[in-house]
Structure formats: C-alpha cells, structure tokens
Design an enzyme around this catalytic site. Structure first.
Site, mmCIF file in Angstrom:
data_model
loop_
_atom_site.group_PDB
_atom_site.id
_atom_site.type_symbol
_atom_site.label_atom_id
_atom_site.label_comp_id
_atom_site.label_asym_id
_atom_site.label_seq_id
_atom_site.Cartn_x
_atom_site.Cartn_y
_atom_site.Cartn_z
ATOM 1 N N GLU A 151 0.849 -1.203 0.000
ATOM 2 C CA GLU A 151 0.000 0.000 0.000
ATOM 3 C C GLU A 151 0.879 1.245 0.000
ATOM 4 O O GLU A 151 0.915 2.023 0.959
ATOM 5 C CB GLU A 151 -0.961 -0.080 1.189
ATOM 6 C CG GLU A 151 -1.898 -1.275 1.043
ATOM 7 C CD GLU A 151 -2.684 -1.619 2.309
ATOM 8 O OE1 GLU A 151 -2.722 -0.803 3.242
ATOM 9 O OE2 GLU A 151 -3.246 -2.741 2.345
ATOM 10 N N GLU B 87 -8.783 4.243 4.580
ATOM 11 C CA GLU B 87 -8.504 3.526 3.339
ATOM 12 C C GLU B 87 -8.494 4.595 2.252
ATOM 13 O O GLU B 87 -9.535 5.169 1.933
ATOM 14 C CB GLU B 87 -9.572 2.470 3.045
ATOM 15 C CG GLU B 87 -9.642 1.333 4.061
ATOM 16 C CD GLU B 87 -8.568 0.262 3.858
ATOM 17 O OE1 GLU B 87 -7.725 0.405 2.946
ATOM 18 O OE2 GLU B 87 -8.579 -0.714 4.623
HETATM 19 O O1 0X9 Z 1 -7.717 -5.688 6.179
HETATM 20 C C1 0X9 Z 1 -7.123 -4.732 6.678
HETATM 21 O O2 0X9 Z 1 -6.238 -4.869 7.509
HETATM 22 C C2 0X9 Z 1 -7.500 -3.318 6.265
HETATM 23 N N1 0X9 Z 1 -7.820 -3.249 4.879
HETATM 24 S S1 0X9 Z 1 -6.665 -3.431 3.743
HETATM 25 O O3 0X9 Z 1 -7.331 -3.566 2.464
HETATM 26 N N2 0X9 Z 1 -5.803 -2.125 3.685
HETATM 27 O O4 0X9 Z 1 -5.862 -4.548 4.071
HETATM 28 C C3 0X9 Z 1 -8.734 -2.869 6.989
HETATM 29 C C4 0X9 Z 1 -8.767 -3.068 8.437
HETATM 30 C C5 0X9 Z 1 -9.806 -2.205 9.021
HETATM 31 N N3 0X9 Z 1 -10.732 -2.865 9.838
HETATM 32 C C6 0X9 Z 1 -11.764 -3.637 9.411
HETATM 33 N N4 0X9 Z 1 -12.041 -3.867 8.184
HETATM 34 N N5 0X9 Z 1 -12.481 -4.197 10.335
HETATM 35 ZN ZN ZN Z 2 -3.921 -2.265 4.429
#
Ligand code: 0X9
Ligand code: ZN
Length: 499
Positions: free
Chosen positions: A158, A349
């Site tokens: 990212e 995000e």
């Molecule tokens: O999956 C993750 O760790 C995060 N998204 S990513 O696409 N950047 O990997 C989001 C984590 C945030 N919390 C929740 N989705 N519950």
């Molecule tokens: Zn991430």
C-alpha cells in the site's frame, strides 16, 4: 539521476483481478476458503475483488460463485510501473513526484530532522524481523501535551499510504510558522511512523510488488491481525499462507511489538490514524465485531467529519463506516489503540475507491500522490485540531489544566466539562460528541479568513485545494467549540479485556 532500483521480479503473468458477487456470508466464506488474494471487500452492493493466480481458475469455477474479470493480466501493469520508477526524479529533488523506496523514505526522515532541529526529531521505533530500523518522526515533541499518532505501511504493497504519511509530516513542518499551525504545534505532538513493516515494504519494491505481510518465515504475518484486542477472532486466519494470517500469538512479531511499545510509552497519545489503501473509507472501532464501541457516537461523528475532510479537496467521496461492517478484521491496530488505551483511532482507506479496468488498486499513477496528500492533510488537520482539546492523564495531573486551542481568541474555548471528561485515560472518559452542525461547518468552510489559500509550501501538493489547509485547523477549532458534552464512555477496563 534516479537511484539504482531493483525492479520487482515476481511474475504476475496471467494473474487476473476478478469481482466476485457475494450475496451471503456463506459466499464470502466460500471465496475466502479459495485463498485468493483479496483486495477489496465491501458490503453494498456485496462484492469482493481478488487476485486469481492461473492455477486457481479451476477451483474458482468449481466453487460456482458468480464473478467477472476486471483485469485479465496484472503483469503489464506491474512492468509499466517498474519502468516508470526506474526513470523517476531523484528523491532529494522532488520527493513527492513518485513513490519512494525504504532507503529514500528513511533518508528523508533524517533530512527533515536535520533541517528542522527543535521541531522535528527522528527516532527508531524498533527493529523489524530482518533487523531493519522502523523509523519514526516526532514533530513538536513533548509529553506534556496531547499527541496524535499517524502510521502507515503495515501492509507492504500500500505504497500510497506511506507517501500520504510522509507528505502529511512534511506539510505540518512546512506550515510550522503559520500562526494557526504554530499554535497547534505548541499544544500537540505529532508522531509519524511511515513504514511499520519495513521488511515487507522493501520486499514489495525488490521482489514481489503485491506483497502484503511482514517476512516471517517466507509466508509472513499480517501485522494488522497481530494485535491483542480480540486476537484470533473473526476476520483473521490461522493459516500461515493466508493474506490475513494472524501469527502464532498476539504480538508475536517485532514490528507490532515496536508500535505497541511506542504507544505504551506515550500515554499522551489521544488520537491515531492507521493509513491503508484502498477503498476511500474512514473506519472506526470496532473492527472485530459489529457490536458498537463504547464511544460509538463520538467515533462515528468524527469519522463522518474526517470523511468529509478527505472528500473536500478534490470532491472524492469517502465513506465513514464501522470497521467490522466493511469486513471483520480481528487483531487490528486501531482496535488495540482504542481498546487498550482509549485512543480515538481510525483506519483511513485511501484512493482509489475501487478497482476499475484502468485503475489497479495498489498500483497507482504518481499523479494520485498530490491528490491523496491534499486529502490526507485536510483530514489530519481536522483531527489535530480536535486532539489539542483532549487531556491525557499525566502523572500528577488532575486534568483540570486548561488548554488553548489553535487560533483561540480567548472566548468560547473548550469547556471545563470537556476537559474533565477527557482527563482520565482508561476510566469513564468522555469523548465528547460532535454535532450535525460540525459537518455543515465543513461545507460552508468557516475558513474564508484562511491566510494560506492555495498550495502549502514544501509539500509538493497540487495547490488545487479551494481553501487553504490552515483553514482546516480553524474548522477544527469551530468543531471543538460546538462539541456537545456526551455521557458515552471510552472503553471501561471490563470492555477492554476482550482479547
Ligand atoms: O484488512 C485490513 O487490515 C484493512 N484493509 S486493507 O485492504 N488495507 O488490508 C482494513 C482493516 C480495518 N478494519 C476492518 N475492516 N475491520
Ligand atoms: Zn492495508
């Protein structure tokens, strides 16, 4: 002359991106069971975007789920990016002109500290698994005032999030002598950790562009599933090959230990943003359960204001959402900073909104960097202004000492009630409550008196922001003043103990 760069060599020949229709939770579980590399997962309309390796097609077809192919072959896009990167402007000339390697970022951190003694301090947060330093910056250091923590780069691929953290740091430093920001920095420490996962980040530049986790035993651990709050629960995997592998135990990884220790050692941290990509969302705790967090009203209202701020500079809509409603992700970092320390914590995000045919999610053109910078800075200005009015519990501090907000004219600053309510970390702390009017306040600007219309100095951003960024500090001030006292609590010790 651009620095020598090892181009990522991992072949993505025939790797496709598919959008899978997931109508029921069972569909989601089914697709997760296929162990595709999931890039995006969203509730409405329910869909999931994932990378499919050539050998996974028969399994996907046999599963019976409906899907459409969005990108047939990722390799040409990865190749095109690598070629461009080899030709990009040198880091010390135009840092934000393109994405930067770990060495370039670390050198920039050092240069910022050298160039701004007394304002910027560079420090090591800890060491990664492979022995790389995890570097951090403290802007306007001091533990006698509240602090805002910004980190990025838990997820290696990212890159836009890492750049956003760097340009946010640069922007605060570049504006440090503007009256409103000078006043802000007298009252708030800003701690920035641009690359929490330096091994993974280096690996994503040198070997596998789409690498996500750290480098534990070759398979890696998803650092954002390795924190102790609700560790092991829904949205994390026990399979080391899975993209959301949680590790063997909470804090099994030196990178999560390093940021844990940083937060533990800085009890004056009152707010936290964990930068990720992509999806254009502001997520707030809880991320592990769809139950509401104790301070859900404050968190949700702040998330709404932050999403508005992110959307404002370039009319790019960002959506506020409780994390678990995006999808559950137990063991994530903001759940821990909030759940363990009562810190008001968010996941941003960043761009893009979603994968499109010409827009490849993690692989973005460098023209997106200044736009994302503008957006991130607008939101962080707002959160910074909100944060100065928080009172962390300091040893011997009864929390009653008054704070002065940036640009405060003396009338109508924070109420005693606010200060008392935020004084005792870990007790029945009140986050205050934002009001509907605060969102309106963003819309009509409240900021025409901004002295900094146009481009910020030194951050390399576009300058296309209709109002100066300093305006957001002033907006934040108005926001603080309008906050109503709330009786909701930060998590109590009982609700915090959920791991
Ligand atoms: O999956 C993750 O760790 C995060 N998204 S990513 O696409 N950047 O990997 C989001 C984590 C945030 N919390 C929740 N989705 N519950
Ligand atoms: Zn991430």
């Amino acid at each position: 002359m651009a620095p020598a760069l090892a181009l990522a060599s991992a072949p993505y020949d025939g790797h496709a991106l598919v959008r899978v229709q997931v109508d029921t939770p069972d569909d989601v579980l089914e697709v997760q069971g296929l162990e595709l590399d999931i890039w995006d997962e969203r509730p409405g309309p329910p869909a999931l975007v994932a990378r499919v390796r050539p050998e996974q097609w028969p399994m996907l077809d046999a599963s019976g789920v409906d899907y459409e192919v969005v990108v047939f072959d990722l390799q040409p896009r990865i190749d095109a990016e690598a070629l461009r990167l080899a030709e990009r402007p040198a880091s010390n000339e135009e840092f934000l002109a393109d994405f930067r390697t770990l060495d370039e970022i670390d050198a920039r951190i050092d240069a910022m500290a050298t160039d701004h003694p007394g304002l910027v301090e560079a420090f090591d947060v800890g060491l990664s698994l492979e022995g790389r330093p995890i570097r951090g910056l403290k802007i306007a250091s001091g533990d006698d005032k509240p602090a805002m923590l910004i980190n990025a780069g838990q997820h290696a691929r990212e890159w836009i999030a890492v750049m956003a953290s760097m340009c946010a740091a640069e922007s605060f430093v570049a504006r440090a002598e503007e009256p409103a920001v000078a006043s802000l920095l007298e009252q708030l420490e800003i701690i920035v950790v641009p690359v929490v996962n330096p091994d993974g980040y280096a690996y994503s530049w040198e070997v596998e562009r789409l690498w996500r986790k750290n480098r534990r035993d070759g398979h890696g651990v998803d650092l954002n599933r390795n924190f102790s709050v609700a560790w092991g629960a829904e949205g994390s995997s026990g399979n080391p090959e899975a993209g959301n592998y949680r590790g063997e135990a909470p804090f099994s990884e030196p990178e999560t230990v390093a940021v844990r220790d940083l937060v533990d050692a800085n009890p004056h941290i009152v707010s936290h943003v964990d930068l990720h990509s992509f999806g254009q969302l502001v997520l707030y705790p809880w991320g592990f359960t769809d139950e509401p967090a104790p301070a859900v009203q404050t968190l949700a209202a702040l998330a709404t204001d932050l999403a508005d701020a992110l959307g404002f500079p370039h009319e790019a809509q960002h959506t506020p959402l409780q994390g678990a409603l995006f999808y559950p992700a137990a063991g994530n970092m903001p759940d821990w900073t909030y759940g363990e320390h009562g810190v008001f914590a968010f996941t941003f995000e960043l761009r893009p909104d979603e994968v499109e045919v010409f827009d490849t999610g993690f692989v973005l053109p460098p023209t997106e960097i200044p736009l994302v910078c503008d957006e991130t800075i607008a939101a962080l200005d707002l959160l910074a202004a909100w944060s100065v009015d928080r009172r962390p519990a300091m040893p011997g501090d009864d929390g009653a000492a008054s704070t002065t907000s940036p640009g405060d004219t003396g009338e109508g600053s924070s109420s005693t009630g606010d200060i008392e309510a935020t004084s005792a970390r870990g007790t029945s702390d009140d986050g205050g409550e934002t009001t509907a009017e605060t969102t309106t306040e963003h819309d009509d600007g409240a900021s025409t008196d901004s002295p900094a219309d146009g481009a910020p100095q030194g951050c390399g951003c576009t300058g296309a922001v209709p109002q100066g960024r300093t305006a957001w500090v002033l907006v934040g001030l108005a926001f603080i003043r309008r906050r109503r006292k709330s009786d909701e609590a930060r998590p109590s010790p009982a609700t915090r103990d959920i791991a």
